[in-house]
Design a protein around this motif. Structure first.
Motif, PDB file in Angstrom:
ATOM      1  N   GLY B  97       4.304 -23.595 -14.863  1.00 13.87           N
ATOM      2  CA  GLY B  97       4.126 -22.251 -15.426  1.00 13.87           C
ATOM      3  C   GLY B  97       3.896 -21.220 -14.335  1.00 13.87           C
ATOM      4  O   GLY B  97       4.405 -20.093 -14.405  1.00 13.87           O
ATOM      5  N   VAL B 100       7.288 -20.828 -12.146  1.00 13.89           N
ATOM      6  CA  VAL B 100       8.360 -20.143 -12.866  1.00 13.89           C
ATOM      7  C   VAL B 100       8.092 -18.644 -12.944  1.00 13.89           C
ATOM      8  O   VAL B 100       8.999 -17.832 -12.829  1.00 13.89           O
ATOM      9  CB  VAL B 100       8.528 -20.750 -14.281  1.00 13.89           C
ATOM     10  CG1 VAL B 100       9.429 -19.877 -15.148  1.00 13.89           C
ATOM     11  CG2 VAL B 100       9.094 -22.155 -14.196  1.00 13.89           C
ATOM     12  N   SER B 101       6.812 -18.292 -13.103  1.00 13.79           N
ATOM     13  CA  SER B 101       6.520 -16.861 -13.272  1.00 13.79           C
ATOM     14  C   SER B 101       6.229 -16.143 -11.958  1.00 13.79           C
ATOM     15  O   SER B 101       6.152 -14.923 -11.952  1.00 13.79           O
ATOM     16  CB  SER B 101       5.351 -16.673 -14.260  1.00 13.79           C
ATOM     17  OG  SER B 101       4.247 -17.448 -13.886  1.00 13.79           O
ATOM     18  N   ARG B 102       6.069 -16.887 -10.869  1.00 10.51           N
ATOM     19  CA  ARG B 102       5.726 -16.229  -9.600  1.00 10.51           C
ATOM     20  C   ARG B 102       6.597 -16.742  -8.446  1.00 10.51           C
ATOM     21  O   ARG B 102       6.187 -17.634  -7.689  1.00 10.51           O
ATOM     22  CB  ARG B 102       4.240 -16.465  -9.294  1.00 10.51           C
ATOM     23  CG  ARG B 102       3.265 -15.742 -10.229  1.00 10.51           C
ATOM     24  CD  ARG B 102       3.255 -14.220 -10.026  1.00 10.51           C
ATOM     25  NE  ARG B 102       2.947 -13.865  -8.660  1.00 10.51           N
ATOM     26  CZ  ARG B 102       1.698 -13.681  -8.196  1.00 10.51           C
ATOM     27  NH1 ARG B 102       0.671 -13.778  -9.018  1.00 10.51           N
ATOM     28  NH2 ARG B 102       1.489 -13.361  -6.936  1.00 10.51           N
ATOM     29  N   TYR B 322      14.996 -24.705 -11.261  1.00 13.39           N
ATOM     30  CA  TYR B 322      14.773 -24.266 -12.643  1.00 13.39           C
ATOM     31  C   TYR B 322      14.261 -22.833 -12.671  1.00 13.39           C
ATOM     32  O   TYR B 322      14.756 -21.989 -13.414  1.00 13.39           O
ATOM     33  CB  TYR B 322      13.765 -25.212 -13.303  1.00 13.39           C
ATOM     34  CG  TYR B 322      13.374 -24.814 -14.706  1.00 13.39           C
ATOM     35  CD1 TYR B 322      14.154 -25.193 -15.785  1.00 13.39           C
ATOM     36  CD2 TYR B 322      12.236 -24.050 -14.946  1.00 13.39           C
ATOM     37  CE1 TYR B 322      13.815 -24.829 -17.076  1.00 13.39           C
ATOM     38  CE2 TYR B 322      11.884 -23.684 -16.228  1.00 13.39           C
ATOM     39  CZ  TYR B 322      12.674 -24.079 -17.296  1.00 13.39           C
ATOM     40  OH  TYR B 322      12.322 -23.710 -18.562  1.00 13.39           O
ATOM     41  N   VAL B 326      15.723 -19.510 -14.471  1.00 15.51           N
ATOM     42  CA  VAL B 326      14.977 -18.773 -15.499  1.00 15.51           C
ATOM     43  C   VAL B 326      14.960 -17.291 -15.146  1.00 15.51           C
ATOM     44  O   VAL B 326      15.225 -16.429 -15.986  1.00 15.51           O
ATOM     45  CB  VAL B 326      13.530 -19.305 -15.611  1.00 15.51           C
ATOM     46  CG1 VAL B 326      12.667 -18.351 -16.424  1.00 15.51           C
ATOM     47  CG2 VAL B 326      13.516 -20.692 -16.235  1.00 15.51           C
ATOM     48  N   GLN B 329      18.250 -15.518 -15.729  1.00 13.11           N
ATOM     49  CA  GLN B 329      18.467 -15.151 -17.142  1.00 13.11           C
ATOM     50  C   GLN B 329      17.674 -13.897 -17.503  1.00 13.11           C
ATOM     51  O   GLN B 329      18.169 -13.021 -18.210  1.00 13.11           O
ATOM     52  CB  GLN B 329      18.061 -16.308 -18.067  1.00 13.11           C
ATOM     53  CG  GLN B 329      19.040 -17.475 -18.051  1.00 13.11           C
ATOM     54  CD  GLN B 329      18.771 -18.486 -19.157  1.00 13.11           C
ATOM     55  OE1 GLN B 329      17.736 -18.427 -19.820  1.00 13.11           O
ATOM     56  NE2 GLN B 329      19.698 -19.401 -19.357  1.00 13.11           N
ATOM     57  N   LEU B 330      16.445 -13.824 -17.011  1.00 16.78           N
ATOM     58  CA  LEU B 330      15.613 -12.641 -17.284  1.00 16.78           C
ATOM     59  C   LEU B 330      16.253 -11.398 -16.659  1.00 16.78           C
ATOM     60  O   LEU B 330      16.333 -10.343 -17.302  1.00 16.78           O
ATOM     61  CB  LEU B 330      14.209 -12.825 -16.724  1.00 16.78           C
ATOM     62  CG  LEU B 330      13.282 -13.799 -17.455  1.00 16.78           C
ATOM     63  CD1 LEU B 330      12.012 -14.022 -16.652  1.00 16.78           C
ATOM     64  CD2 LEU B 330      12.931 -13.286 -18.835  1.00 16.78           C
ATOM     65  N   ALA B 333      19.276 -10.256 -18.586  1.00 19.73           N
ATOM     66  CA  ALA B 333      18.914  -9.622 -19.859  1.00 19.73           C
ATOM     67  C   ALA B 333      18.376  -8.212 -19.644  1.00 19.73           C
ATOM     68  O   ALA B 333      18.519  -7.342 -20.499  1.00 19.73           O
ATOM     69  CB  ALA B 333      17.884 -10.476 -20.587  1.00 19.73           C
ATOM     70  N   ALA B 334      17.767  -7.989 -18.488  1.00 16.51           N
ATOM     71  CA  ALA B 334      17.101  -6.701 -18.260  1.00 16.51           C
ATOM     72  C   ALA B 334      17.969  -5.724 -17.471  1.00 16.51           C
ATOM     73  O   ALA B 334      17.532  -4.630 -17.144  1.00 16.51           O
ATOM     74  CB  ALA B 334      15.779  -6.931 -17.521  1.00 16.51           C
ATOM     75  N   ASP B 336      20.324  -3.809 -18.187  1.00 15.59           N
ATOM     76  CA  ASP B 336      20.572  -2.495 -18.792  1.00 15.59           C
ATOM     77  C   ASP B 336      19.273  -1.765 -19.115  1.00 15.59           C
ATOM     78  O   ASP B 336      19.245  -0.922 -20.009  1.00 15.59           O
ATOM     79  CB  ASP B 336      21.406  -2.644 -20.058  1.00 15.59           C
ATOM     80  CG  ASP B 336      22.720  -3.338 -19.785  1.00 15.59           C
ATOM     81  OD1 ASP B 336      23.281  -3.102 -18.694  1.00 15.59           O
ATOM     82  OD2 ASP B 336      23.184  -4.124 -20.632  1.00 15.59           O
ATOM     83  N   GLY B 337      18.228  -2.103 -18.405  1.00 13.96           N
ATOM     84  CA  GLY B 337      16.957  -1.429 -18.647  1.00 13.96           C
ATOM     85  C   GLY B 337      16.071  -2.259 -19.556  1.00 13.96           C
ATOM     86  O   GLY B 337      16.522  -3.241 -20.155  1.00 13.96           O
ATOM     87  N   PRO B 338      14.806  -1.878 -19.624  1.00 14.08           N
ATOM     88  CA  PRO B 338      13.853  -2.660 -20.407  1.00 14.08           C
ATOM     89  C   PRO B 338      14.132  -2.563 -21.904  1.00 14.08           C
ATOM     90  O   PRO B 338      14.838  -1.667 -22.367  1.00 14.08           O
ATOM     91  CB  PRO B 338      12.509  -2.015 -20.055  1.00 14.08           C
ATOM     92  CG  PRO B 338      12.835  -0.637 -19.604  1.00 14.08           C
ATOM     93  CD  PRO B 338      14.214  -0.699 -19.005  1.00 14.08           C
ATOM     94  N   GLY B 339      13.550  -3.506 -22.653  1.00 13.90           N
ATOM     95  CA  GLY B 339      13.739  -3.527 -24.101  1.00 13.90           C
ATOM     96  C   GLY B 339      13.032  -2.356 -24.776  1.00 13.90           C
ATOM     97  O   GLY B 339      12.076  -1.801 -24.259  1.00 13.90           O
ATOM     98  N   ASP B 340      13.556  -1.998 -25.951  1.00 12.55           N
ATOM     99  CA  ASP B 340      12.977  -0.902 -26.729  1.00 12.55           C
ATOM    100  C   ASP B 340      12.200  -1.524 -27.882  1.00 12.55           C
ATOM    101  O   ASP B 340      12.794  -2.015 -28.854  1.00 12.55           O
ATOM    102  CB  ASP B 340      14.125  -0.012 -27.230  1.00 12.55           C
ATOM    103  CG  ASP B 340      13.633   1.116 -28.133  1.00 12.55           C
ATOM    104  OD1 ASP B 340      12.449   1.102 -28.537  1.00 12.55           O
ATOM    105  OD2 ASP B 340      14.442   2.014 -28.440  1.00 12.55           O
TER     106      ASP B 340
END
Lengths: 651, 354
Positions: B97, B100-102, B322, B326, B329-330, B333-334, B336-340
């Motif tokens: 964990g 993957v996040s750092r 891995y 990950v 993929q992030l 997805a991002a 085009d800018g952050p999610g609304d």
């Protein structure tokens, strides 16, 4: 084909408007349409029941969507077997979906259906006991073959032996009518038969004046790449509607006017979806990346599925090798500064217990979502229960207190997730969120909140030393607490000068160094408890319209709707009763004791054998009485009304 | 010996901040009193790690040691980096964990044979198959030390311990074989007492993109003393140890007289070089995509006598990690800018109530 569908939507919309405007007349002049009487109802409960493969959940879901679009208040209860495909036509294979909708606000999916749609003998047998005398019963006669009836123990056909004579039976050959309607399509018999749920949906949509647009749009999008299947489903849906218009079997059409609801933009939402959105929102409000570590388990998996779609929001999902790794990875991510989340159900919590205990010792933020189901062990995976409260409270070795938050309705799961994130990040603690199968899969209209009005939960990591050594140099003490919240600093790896080691071994107060000192351990145990006890939670609100009630009904979690509906029934009979619902189970709201002492009697209905009652009695020495059912289903309003009346008359 | 194999891969430490300040072993020592038994092999490993880390030149605050439970797992308390002493067997899950996040951290897992192969076996094999950026140091002393001397999953059959007075009857794991079976991309073995070999192995592991498993034979002088003596004793070690060097013929023995060849049935066998000729010796290729030769090498040693025990890097192959995937993929997805959030929660099916 597209034009035909659009024409259908327009025609049926016209029919709705016509019916609403002119009493007793359909607004359509098309030849062959029988004029039907329109009866106004204030609420209706429909149950679709069929074989697992009959598409009943989809049918219910579509009916719900158009009902929401029409503006009724609603509540749903999907009820399906744990097996993906139990043997066809058997009692264990029956899948049902109940929907309650009304022209006023309602709180439950309803007790007894006004209409039962039974797609086969098994569905009839499994559900007939819930159907009150006089209710409408729509039966798919095609499935009532000797073989199918004997599978469920019918020796004679219930359609012919008079056993259904106290119901308004509508025997309809749904399967063959569907096949007939689709004969011009190039489909095999089996494929054509599969559209019978759409025929049933069309019929019910006509019967209850449901708008057709959302279902047409849904089908167009679902079968965008299979034009033949799309056309067949649309044709079956339309044929069902047309059958209602023309058949003489239904002499009346019903109408339930839209409910008066608070102004705003609404959508329909299930608990698992609301919870997923709440977690995304919690990431935004805290300013932390969300990291979900999870292992698939019913009925929580949908949260993993949903969050895996939202990488755009910086949400990482990790499907772990087991429950333990799911929470472990979430805790590891939390150590690195993420909003660590793990989602599971009761059996998964049991496996995660040791890691949750580690999170208690490490004092790191962590969200643990338990979508409760029937237990013990594998229990009833697809049925609801509230029997993990004491596991959440005490299910770890040692004194390991954690805060507990429980949403009260599907839509409330959104706000409960944000509240859990607030507590976790402010107090640096794992937080348990107790949802359940009923909230997870049940749906209700949700007034979509203004995201700019959500609470600001911005987290700031610790970046500076917090302790001065005798020689004047600076040092970092990982367990030096905030005097107000008792939270310890959250210094994440990568922060220069704050390198430190933490672990599951008892730590010295302040420095965090390993300590086996007896007095220190006693102090640390009490500090961890005091931190949780001191969490600020809103006061408990009491609903007592008369102000004269002597009995308080106290609940928590998903029983909010049934208890509220039960209380309303009692009040309509002229009795007084107060209702209060706990969203925070640990710590309890500060005013809880005062509230409890205001009443002569406290009744606690729970879908367990008295777990909240045990806590209340133990904590406050209040002689609360329980009402406990663990049938895998939510309480019925009528049943609770009866229990409440009994308690009122006994005081 | 200290070859670096260029795999044409993103380097594991490329996103970890570096320091300008020159570091020494002392910088990695903490003020905590080291509490292993005097004479424990763990001291040598700790000193080896502390002496090796400065050469990486990484910012100290971007290094994290995560351990489970057992004697070896006290290790993070003695490292002046970030560290977590977690719970039994779960360190790979927790470290996953974090890693993957750092991407800016160098994450090390410290574990033992009981921690990683018994209670945490599942997490170990899944970390290896995923290829998470973790450097796993498995201290193998073939015994349970902290619980005072029960046999472990690497103890040889017939081991007489407190819990097996008549001798253990279950077959041990060979950690190298296990890791290769899980298709780990970096698998190595070294020995606590051979500082040079230890450091050289750690170096290669540190730079490996993905999971690196380093089995370290470690002496427990209290409950299993001398377990690796045949590999340490100056009189025997050259005849027992096979030092694997990438690109070199596999040859050992005090006079270099023995070597490894492929047998007629496809397995490997140890032979006298004089009998087959030097050209017949198997040349070690750690980068071979197919793990079967590496696996065959891991089977050469005798689990009881430790005869013909290879050490060094068995396998070192390139595969995207891995965590890197990950994040890819992030990022995609991002792009085009952050999610609304407002648009997300509204969905596509709303209605207005006035």
């Amino acid at each position: 084909m597209r034009d035909a569908a659009t024409r259908f939507v327009e025609r049926t919309t016209g029919a709705l408007q016509g019916a609403s405007e002119g009493a007793g007349r359909s607004g359509d002049d098309e030849a062959g349409v029988v004029s039907k009487q329109v009866v106004q109802l204030d609420r209706v409960i429909i149950r679709f029941a069929g074989d697992s493969g009959d598409g009943m959940q989809l049918t219910g879901d579509r009916f719900t969507s158009s009902t929401a679009a029409f503006g009724n208040d609603l509540s749903t209860l999907p009820d399906f077997p744990a097996e993906i495909r139990a043997p066809a036509g058997t009692l264990p294979g029956v899948s049902a979906f109940q929907l309650h909708f009304a022209d006023h606000d309602i709180m439950t999916p309803g007790d007894a259906p006004n209409v039962l749609v039974a797609m086969n003998p098994a569905a009839l047998k499994a559900n007939l006991k819930d159907l009150p005398r006089g209710a409408d019963l729509i039966v798919n006669t095609d499935e009532f073959t000797k073989r199918n009836m004997s599978k469920v123990g019918y020796e004679t056909s219930p359609l012919e032996d008079g056993s259904l004579e106290s119901y308004a039976v509508h025997p309809i050959p749904l399967t063959s009518l569907t096949v007939e309607a689709l004969k011009e399509f190039d489909l095999g018999k089996k494929e054509a038969e599969r559209a019978k749920n759409m025929f049933a949906l069309g019929l019910l949509s006509w019967l209850y004046h449901r708008p057709t647009e959302s279902t047409v749009e849904f089908l167009k999008s679902k079968f965008a790449k299979k034009p033949e299947i799309l056309a067949a489903n649309l044709a079956a849906f339309e044929a069902g509607w047309a059958f209602g218009e023309t058949t003489e079997d239904f002499s009346v059409q019903y109408e339930v006017k839209p409910a008066t609801m608070t102004a705003g933009t609404y959508r329909n939402i299930t608990g698992n979806l609301a919870l997923s959105y709440g977690l995304v929102a919690a990431g935004r409000q805290t300013g932390l990346p969300v990291f979900l570590g999870s292992y698939p388990i019913t009925p929580a998996s949908d949260i993993l599925h949903e969050l895996s779609k939202h990488k755009k929001f910086g949400v990482t999902t990790f499907q772990a090798e087991d429950e333990i790794a799911g929470v472990g990875a979430a805790l590891g991510a939390a150590y690195g500064g993420a909003l660590g989340v793990t989602t599971t159900s009761g059996p998964g919590i049991a496996l995660k217990s040791e890691t949750i205990g580690l999170a208690v010792a490490l004092e790191l933020p962590l969200l643990v979502i338990d979508v409760q189901r029937g237990g013990p062990s594998t229990g009833l995976p697809t049925k609801t229960e509230q029997a993990d409260l004491l596991q959440a409270m005490f299910g770890r070795n040692g004194e390991a207190p954690i805060p507990i938050v429980a949403p009260s309705s599907p839509a409330d799961c959104f706000h409960a997730a944000i509240e859990a994130a607030r507590i976790a990040t402010v107090y640096r603690t794992p937080v348990m969120l107790l949802s359940d199968g009923y909230l997870a899969n049940g749906a209700e209209p949700w007034r979509i909140p203004d995201v700019d009005a959500l609470p600001d939960l911005t987290v700031r990591y610790t970046t500076e030393p917090n302790h001065e050594l005798p020689d004047g140099s600076k040092d970092f003490w990982p367990y030096l607490r905030d005097p107000k919240t008792l939270a310890r600093p959250w210094a994440v790896p990568g922060t220069p000068g704050l390198e430190h080691r933490i672990g599951g071994i008892e730590k010295a107060d302040g420095t965090g160094a390993i300590s086996y000192d007896p007095a220190n351990h006693d102090k640390m145990v009490r500090l961890r408890q005091a931190k949780v006890d001191g969490i600020e939670v809103p006061d408990l609100e009491v609903d007592d319209p008369s102000g004269e009630a002597r009995v308080l009904v106290l609940g928590w979690g998903s029983t909010y709707g049934p208890i509220g509906a039960g209380c309303r029934r009692v009040r309509r009979e002229g009795l007084t009763v107060a209702q209060a619902h706990l969203r925070h189970l640990n710590p309890f709201p500060a005013n809880l004791e005062a509230v409890l002492r205001r009443y002569d009697k406290v009744l606690i209905p729970e879908m367990n054998l008295g777990q909240l009652a045990l806590l209340i009695r133990g904590r406050f020495l209040v002689d609360a009485v329980g009402y406990n059912q663990v049938r895998g289903l939510p309480f019925k309003a009528e049943e609770l009304a009866g229990v409440i009346k009994d308690v009122i008359t006994s005081v | 010996m200290s070859e670096t194999v260029d795999l044409g891969m993103p380097e594991a430490l490329s996103q970890v901040p570096r320091t300008e300040v020159k570091q020494s072993a002392k910088d990695f020592k903490t003020d905590q009193e080291v509490r292993w038994c005097p004479g424990c092999g763990d001291y040598a490993i700790l000193a080896g790690v502390q002496s090796f880390l400065p050469e990486l030149g990484l910012a100290r605050e971007n290094i994290v040691f995560i351990s489970g439970i057992g004697c070896s797992s006290r290790f993070p308390y003695y490292m002046n980096t970030y560290g977590v002493h977690s719970i039994h067997g779960r360190a790979p899950a927790i470290a996953t964990g974090l890693a993957v996040s750092r991407p800016d951290l160098s994450v090390w897992v410290i574990t033992g044979d009981g921690d990683s192969l018994s209670i945490g076996g599942n997490h170990l094999i899944h970390a290896l198959r995923r290829n998470v950026n973790l450097k796993i140091l498995l201290f193998n002393n073939r015994i349970y030390g902290l619980t005072k001397g029960q046999y472990s999953p690497t103890s040889e059959v017939g081991k007489i311990t407190k819990s097996t007075p008549l001798g253990s009857i279950d077959n041990p794991f060979n950690p190298i074989s296990l890791a290769l079976g899980a298709e780990a991309t970096f698998v190595a073995r070294t020995i606590d007492s051979d500082r040079k070999h230890l450091v050289d192995t750690l170096r290669q592991a540190a730079h490996h993109e993905g999971t690196a498993l380093v089995e370290i034979y470690q002496n427990c002088n209290i409950f299993n003393d001398g377990a690796f003596d045949p590999l340490k004793d100056a009189n025997t070690r050259d005849d027992e140890l096979i030092r694997l060097v990438h690109g070199e013929p596999i040859r050992f023995g005090s006079d270099g007289g023995r070597g490894v060849v492929r047998a007629a049935d496809g397995t490997l066998e140890v032979v006298d070089v004089a009998a087959v000729g030097a050209d017949a010796l198997l040349v070690h290729d750690a980068t071979a995509e197919d793990p079967s030769v590496a696996f065959a090498l891991s089977r050469l040693s005798d689990p009881v006598t430790l005869d013909d025990t290879p050490i060094g890097v068995f396998r070192n192959v390139a595969r995207p990690s891995y965590d890197q995937q990950v994040r890819a993929q992030l990022d995609t997805a991002a792009k085009d800018g952050p999610g609304d959030l407002a648009a997300l929660i509204a969905g596509s099916d709303t209605w207005q109530v006035a």
